[in-house]
Write an enzyme that holds these catalytic residues in place. Sequence first.
Site, PDB file in Angstrom:
ATOM      1  CE  LYS A 175     -72.055 -76.820  -5.234  1.00 34.02           C
ATOM      2  NZ  LYS A 175     -73.160 -77.374  -6.032  1.00 34.02           N
ATOM      3  CE  LYS A 190     -73.555 -74.782  -1.778  1.00 32.72           C
ATOM      4  NZ  LYS A 190     -74.554 -75.488  -2.550  1.00 32.72           N
TER       5      LYS A 190
END
Length: 327
Positions: free
Chosen positions: A197, A250
Amino acid sequence: MNEMFPAVRMRRLRKLKLIRETLLSTDDLILPLFIDENIEGKNKKPISSMPGQYRFSIEGAVKEVLEARSMGIKSVLLFGIPEQASKDEKGSEAFNKEGVIQRAVRRIKKDVENVVIITDLCLCEYTSHGHCGLVENGSVLNDPTLEVLGKIAVSQAEAGADIVAPSGMMDGMVKAIREKLDEESFSEIAIMSYAAKYNSALYGPFREAADSGYKFGDRSSYQLDFSNAREALREVELDIKEGADIVMVKPAIFHLDIISKVRARFDVPLAAYNVSGEYSMITAASEKGYLNREEVMMEGLTAIKRAGADLIITYFAKEVARVLEQE
Ligand SMILES: [Zn+2]
């Protein structure tokens, strides 16, 4: 040798549109939903930074999940927004049995058949300071946070979640959650880890959506620096070793190279999060008439799948399902 022009003409087949290597399907899609305890009845509240997206009451969310299921979408990712007054330093509301997510999961499980419920597992929506972990003297503590994450996982599993999705990028979070779940006889519950992330400016609209903005500092002490690819692969490797069933990259479209690298190196199921900023950019540009919304949406999501994602978390999920239905 007949391997070149004029014997070889790539346009022969292209014009027939017969060969498509990557096809999106509703099976690939996960619909994220924001469930807001402050909203009553069946109401929903528009998210101004993400036109076309809403925060739902629990009742409203049930209706939304039913609709998504009827369109062929199998899975939803739930984010809870608790009452403002319930936020504290420790994010205690996140593991309240009667918390917004726990109640929402129970209701959805009761009213909707065959839906896979994934719950976001983090502290940022529940802490008064808005960080993803416990804070002391202005820094986010790692190990004490793990214990809280374990508690949240158990409370979400008790409510009926099928998959928990830790998103806070704490070291050791997958291991801690797996151990806690197994200890409490929830060995069937899967973990989808936000393994890679990035600390991304594209999360801006989400913070309004989930009311998870932070009061000080930023998230660079736990989220990945977007300059780094090898570090992302190490994060993914560690999460797999700790027991992640699905790993995630992400954001998606800005980090397609990472999706592709993870796919090439690891054999675990891979999810990619088409984030709020990616949604809002396409929305804004199409509202201005600069881009065709549907075309850019389909191109972006197909690229995520082509890069190697098995699952795509996207605010466009229902729109994509509608397009696929017409094809
Ligand atoms: Zn968080």
